[in-house]
Enzyme design. Sequence first.
Site, PDB file in Angstrom:
ATOM      1  N   ASP A  56       0.802  -1.244   0.000  1.00  0.00           N
ATOM      2  CA  ASP A  56       0.000   0.000   0.000  1.00  0.00           C
ATOM      3  C   ASP A  56       0.832   1.290   0.000  1.00  0.00           C
ATOM      4  OD1 ASP A  56      -0.888  -0.718   3.485  1.00  0.00           O
ATOM      5  OD2 ASP A  56       0.858   0.357   2.699  1.00  0.00           O
ATOM      6  N   HIS A 102       6.646  -8.048  -1.465  1.00  0.00           N
ATOM      7  CA  HIS A 102       5.590  -8.354  -2.442  1.00  0.00           C
ATOM      8  C   HIS A 102       5.342  -7.228  -3.434  1.00  0.00           C
ATOM      9  CE1 HIS A 102       4.054 -11.328   0.797  1.00  0.00           C
ATOM     10  NE2 HIS A 102       5.039 -11.832   0.087  1.00  0.00           N
ATOM     11  N   VAL A 128      -3.551  -8.115  17.192  1.00  0.00           N
ATOM     12  CA  VAL A 128      -4.783  -8.052  18.001  1.00  0.00           C
ATOM     13  C   VAL A 128      -5.190  -9.450  18.466  1.00  0.00           C
ATOM     14  CG1 VAL A 128      -5.647  -5.899  17.006  1.00  0.00           C
ATOM     15  CG2 VAL A 128      -6.170  -8.071  15.884  1.00  0.00           C
TER      16      VAL A 128
HETATM   17  C1  BV8 Z   1       5.862 -18.387  -4.007  1.00  0.00           C
HETATM   18  C2  BV8 Z   1       0.611  -9.114  -3.041  1.00  0.00           C
HETATM   19  C3  BV8 Z   1       6.881 -20.042  -5.251  1.00  0.00           C
HETATM   20  C4  BV8 Z   1      -0.742  -9.275  -3.659  1.00  0.00           C
HETATM   21  C5  BV8 Z   1       0.768 -11.080  -1.688  1.00  0.00           C
HETATM   22  C6  BV8 Z   1       5.346 -22.719   1.160  1.00  0.00           C
HETATM   23  C7  BV8 Z   1       6.529 -22.177   0.670  1.00  0.00           C
HETATM   24  C8  BV8 Z   1       6.516 -21.314  -0.417  1.00  0.00           C
HETATM   25  C9  BV8 Z   1       5.288 -20.967  -1.021  1.00  0.00           C
HETATM   26  C10 BV8 Z   1       4.122 -21.504  -0.524  1.00  0.00           C
HETATM   27  C11 BV8 Z   1       4.141 -22.375   0.551  1.00  0.00           C
HETATM   28  N1  BV8 Z   1       2.873 -22.739   0.794  1.00  0.00           N
HETATM   29  C12 BV8 Z   1       2.051 -22.115  -0.074  1.00  0.00           C
HETATM   30  C13 BV8 Z   1       2.773 -21.372  -0.893  1.00  0.00           C
HETATM   31  C14 BV8 Z   1       2.235 -20.585  -1.978  1.00  0.00           C
HETATM   32  C15 BV8 Z   1       1.848 -19.174  -1.537  1.00  0.00           C
HETATM   33  C16 BV8 Z   1       1.294 -19.074  -0.162  1.00  0.00           C
HETATM   34  O1  BV8 Z   1       2.007 -18.743   0.775  1.00  0.00           O
HETATM   35  N2  BV8 Z   1       0.008 -19.318  -0.042  1.00  0.00           N
HETATM   36  C17 BV8 Z   1      -0.629 -19.195   1.250  1.00  0.00           C
HETATM   37  C18 BV8 Z   1      -2.010 -18.579   1.071  1.00  0.00           C
HETATM   38  C19 BV8 Z   1      -0.679 -20.567   1.877  1.00  0.00           C
HETATM   39  N3  BV8 Z   1       2.996 -18.319  -1.656  1.00  0.00           N
HETATM   40  C20 BV8 Z   1       3.246 -17.759  -2.849  1.00  0.00           C
HETATM   41  O2  BV8 Z   1       2.596 -17.978  -3.841  1.00  0.00           O
HETATM   42  C21 BV8 Z   1       4.435 -16.830  -2.923  1.00  0.00           C
HETATM   43  N4  BV8 Z   1       5.252 -17.230  -4.028  1.00  0.00           N
HETATM   44  O3  BV8 Z   1       5.870 -19.113  -3.071  1.00  0.00           O
HETATM   45  O4  BV8 Z   1       6.451 -18.698  -5.176  1.00  0.00           O
HETATM   46  C22 BV8 Z   1       7.641 -20.131  -6.466  1.00  0.00           C
HETATM   47  C23 BV8 Z   1       8.926 -20.600  -6.379  1.00  0.00           C
HETATM   48  C24 BV8 Z   1       9.642 -20.716  -7.513  1.00  0.00           C
HETATM   49  C25 BV8 Z   1       9.087 -20.342  -8.758  1.00  0.00           C
HETATM   50  C26 BV8 Z   1       7.783 -19.843  -8.812  1.00  0.00           C
HETATM   51  C27 BV8 Z   1       7.059 -19.730  -7.655  1.00  0.00           C
HETATM   52  C28 BV8 Z   1       4.011 -15.398  -3.201  1.00  0.00           C
HETATM   53  C29 BV8 Z   1       3.253 -14.865  -2.039  1.00  0.00           C
HETATM   54  C30 BV8 Z   1       2.974 -13.383  -2.280  1.00  0.00           C
HETATM   55  C31 BV8 Z   1       1.520 -13.199  -2.608  1.00  0.00           C
HETATM   56  N5  BV8 Z   1       1.216 -11.771  -2.694  1.00  0.00           N
HETATM   57  N6  BV8 Z   1       0.562  -9.768  -1.765  1.00  0.00           N
HETATM   58  C32 BV8 Z   1      -1.626  -8.166  -3.216  1.00  0.00           C
HETATM   59  O5  BV8 Z   1      -1.445  -7.628  -2.103  1.00  0.00           O
HETATM   60  O6  BV8 Z   1      -2.538  -7.850  -3.995  1.00  0.00           O
HETATM   61  S1  BV8 Z   1       0.463 -11.825  -0.219  1.00  0.00           S
HETATM   62  C33 BV8 Z   1      -0.726 -10.901   0.548  1.00  0.00           C
HETATM   63  O7  BV8 Z   1      -1.356 -11.709   1.481  1.00  0.00           O
HETATM   64  C34 BV8 Z   1      -0.165  -9.777   1.348  1.00  0.00           C
HETATM   65  O8  BV8 Z   1       0.918  -9.151   0.748  1.00  0.00           O
HETATM   66  C35 BV8 Z   1       0.184 -10.415   2.645  1.00  0.00           C
HETATM   67  O9  BV8 Z   1       1.511 -10.846   2.622  1.00  0.00           O
HETATM   68  C36 BV8 Z   1      -0.681 -11.641   2.676  1.00  0.00           C
HETATM   69  C37 BV8 Z   1      -1.662 -11.552   3.792  1.00  0.00           C
HETATM   70  O10 BV8 Z   1      -0.922 -11.651   4.958  1.00  0.00           O
HETATM   71  P1  BV8 Z   1      -0.984 -10.543   6.086  1.00  0.00           P
HETATM   72  O11 BV8 Z   1      -0.253  -9.334   5.622  1.00  0.00           O
HETATM   73  O12 BV8 Z   1      -0.517 -11.205   7.306  1.00  0.00           O
HETATM   74  O13 BV8 Z   1      -2.501 -10.120   6.197  1.00  0.00           O
HETATM   75  P2  BV8 Z   1      -3.674 -10.948   6.899  1.00  0.00           P
HETATM   76  O14 BV8 Z   1      -4.953 -10.267   6.573  1.00  0.00           O
HETATM   77  O15 BV8 Z   1      -3.506 -12.411   6.589  1.00  0.00           O
HETATM   78  O16 BV8 Z   1      -3.404 -10.784   8.467  1.00  0.00           O
HETATM   79  C38 BV8 Z   1      -3.568  -9.519   9.073  1.00  0.00           C
HETATM   80  C39 BV8 Z   1      -3.080  -9.680  10.494  1.00  0.00           C
HETATM   81  O17 BV8 Z   1      -3.146  -8.410  11.140  1.00  0.00           O
HETATM   82  C40 BV8 Z   1      -3.932 -10.642  11.315  1.00  0.00           C
HETATM   83  O18 BV8 Z   1      -3.082 -11.464  12.062  1.00  0.00           O
HETATM   84  C41 BV8 Z   1      -4.743  -9.706  12.216  1.00  0.00           C
HETATM   85  O19 BV8 Z   1      -4.994 -10.317  13.475  1.00  0.00           O
HETATM   86  C42 BV8 Z   1      -3.791  -8.556  12.389  1.00  0.00           C
HETATM   87  N7  BV8 Z   1      -4.403  -7.255  12.675  1.00  0.00           N
HETATM   88  C43 BV8 Z   1      -5.585  -6.770  12.220  1.00  0.00           C
HETATM   89  N8  BV8 Z   1      -5.754  -5.510  12.672  1.00  0.00           N
HETATM   90  C44 BV8 Z   1      -4.645  -5.195  13.399  1.00  0.00           C
HETATM   91  C45 BV8 Z   1      -3.783  -6.313  13.403  1.00  0.00           C
HETATM   92  N9  BV8 Z   1      -2.611  -6.315  14.059  1.00  0.00           N
HETATM   93  C46 BV8 Z   1      -2.259  -5.187  14.715  1.00  0.00           C
HETATM   94  N10 BV8 Z   1      -3.026  -4.073  14.752  1.00  0.00           N
HETATM   95  C47 BV8 Z   1      -4.220  -4.048  14.105  1.00  0.00           C
HETATM   96  N11 BV8 Z   1      -4.988  -2.931  14.164  1.00  0.00           N
END
Ligand code: BV8
Length: 237
Positions: free
Chosen positions: A98, A113, A207
């Site tokens: 962002d 990312h 949180v």
């Molecule tokens: C890849 C850009 C491989 C897009 C994003 C194991 C190893 C490697 C890969 C994998 C694996 N298992 C699965 C995978 C594949 C995949 C993956 O991880 N999938 C998940 C869903 C299981 N990973 C990938 O595909 C990655 N690439 O591995 O490539 C490869 C290797 C060789 C050759 C080719 C390929 C790429 C991952 C990147 C994806 N892109 N973002 C966009 O934004 O539009 S990820 C996207 O989701 C965000 O960037 C962010 O990283 C993620 C969400 O996570 P969070 O930021 O943690 O957000 P979330 O909502 O989940 O949590 C919010 C937290 O805040 C909560 O805990 C909440 O309680 C807390 N909160 C809320 N309010 C507050 C707060 N805390 C404090 N204060 C508050 N007020």
Amino acid sequence: MKVLLKAQSVVVLTGAGVSAESGIDTFRDSKGSGLWSRYNPQELATPQAFSADPELVWKWYEWRRDRARTASPNPAHRVISSWENRFKSFLLVSQNVDGLHQRAGSKKIICLHGSATEVRCTRSTKVFLKPDAFEQIPPYCLCGSMFRPNIVWFGESLPPGAMESAYERISNCDALVVVGTSLAVYPAANLVPTALQYGIPVIEINVEAGDFSSRTISLLGKAGEVLPDLDRGLDEH
Ligand code: BV8
């Protein structure tokens, strides 16, 4: 607190939760109103979705870019930015796209990312900074090819060297502070068990408790409140 008082080198890892108090929906808790918040990011943030329907994916990103553009950095972003001068060695590793960390003044930052303020030509792969709204969706490069967001989609590799640099800095730091991330996305999430394996103290600000909270110093609360409190505590000692 004690950990940070003694720390010379600090790394901060952030996720969507650090921007929640700026009004930006997180991925998991998006209760946002309107059409776009009902879309599942994992369905739209993929190369497959983009090639199947570039207009839909671009409309979704333009909505998110607009949300980010009109949002402001919150106290959490500002404290993290100020820590570049507080600690001898500091690095921010962010999963967010962002741009709010950069607008709060963070310069020592690795964007795992990519960034929603940048686009990439799908033919030449040249990157352009385009923070303002596009008139035409999907937007095209002057060469005639379509732009894509310069963002790492699910199934795509992270920027070359990004994880290597993050691992390297984390393995040598005195404390890792993890703010507002579910640690659900890899390989970014691997940074936390890596720090724990090196015996590096991990302070977690969220949180709610997460999978590693039994092994971290878990500070439950909103990032925009906990970080300023922590920072004031460092001033007072
Ligand atoms: C890849 C850009 C491989 C897009 C994003 C194991 C190893 C490697 C890969 C994998 C694996 N298992 C699965 C995978 C594949 C995949 C993956 O991880 N999938 C998940 C869903 C299981 N990973 C990938 O595909 C990655 N690439 O591995 O490539 C490869 C290797 C060789 C050759 C080719 C390929 C790429 C991952 C990147 C994806 N892109 N973002 C966009 O934004 O539009 S990820 C996207 O989701 C965000 O960037 C962010 O990283 C993620 C969400 O996570 P969070 O930021 O943690 O957000 P979330 O909502 O989940 O949590 C919010 C937290 O805040 C909560 O805990 C909440 O309680 C807390 N909160 C809320 N309010 C507050 C707060 N805390 C404090 N204060 C508050 N007020």
